[in-house]
Design a protein around this motif. Structure first.
Motif, PDB file in Angstrom:
ATOM      1  N   ALA A 212       0.735   2.135  -5.911  1.00  0.00           N
ATOM      2  CA  ALA A 212      -0.277   1.459  -5.094  1.00  0.00           C
ATOM      3  C   ALA A 212      -1.684   1.528  -5.695  1.00  0.00           C
ATOM      4  CB  ALA A 212      -0.286   2.026  -3.679  1.00  0.00           C
TER       5      ALA A 212
ATOM      6  N   PHE B 106      -3.526  -1.892  -6.630  1.00  0.00           N
ATOM      7  CA  PHE B 106      -4.748  -2.327  -5.955  1.00  0.00           C
ATOM      8  C   PHE B 106      -5.936  -2.407  -6.913  1.00  0.00           C
ATOM      9  CE2 PHE B 106      -2.565  -1.807  -1.942  1.00  0.00           C
ATOM     10  CZ  PHE B 106      -3.123  -2.823  -1.191  1.00  0.00           C
TER      11      PHE B 106
ATOM     12  N   TRP C  12       0.812  -1.218   0.000  1.00  0.00           N
ATOM     13  CA  TRP C  12       0.000   0.000   0.000  1.00  0.00           C
ATOM     14  C   TRP C  12       0.848   1.271   0.000  1.00  0.00           C
ATOM     15  CZ3 TRP C  12       0.104   3.510   4.084  1.00  0.00           C
ATOM     16  CH2 TRP C  12       0.747   3.070   5.245  1.00  0.00           C
TER      17      TRP C  12
END
Length: 95
Positions: free
Chosen positions: A35, A39, A30
């Protein structure tokens, strides 16, 4: 379909819940600069293979363990069943 649980032995697949691609074990960092993209790919993009595929299964009506099941999606033949925690540990060591 019968899933040969590594601890409990052969169990009917009705005791389990399919939870998706086993790549979900590899959660993105994260804090990485990428990120958001990582994600997005992690949460929304999935392969839909015909043939051998590693899947996450949850033993909901049993010991509540998580398994990685290697299964042929065209024949439903299962070639390997592992505890997800063991797979995660092994993949963590190989990094």
């Amino acid at each position: 379909m019968i899933i040969d649980h590594p601890i409990l032995g052969p169990r009917d697949s009705a005791e389990f819940v399919y939870k998706g691609d086993a790549m979900l074990i590899r959660r993105p960092d994260w804090q990485a600069d990428t990120a958001v993209a990582d994600f997005t790919e992690y949460g929304y993009l999935r392969d839909n293979p015909a043939g051998e595929h590693r899947e996450l299964w949850f033993h909901e009506q049993g010991d509540r363990s998580w398994l990685v099941v290697t299964r042929d999606t065209t024949t439903h033949d299962i070639t390997k069943v592992e505890l997800a925690r063991d797979v995660a540990r092994q993949e963590g060591r190989s990094k």
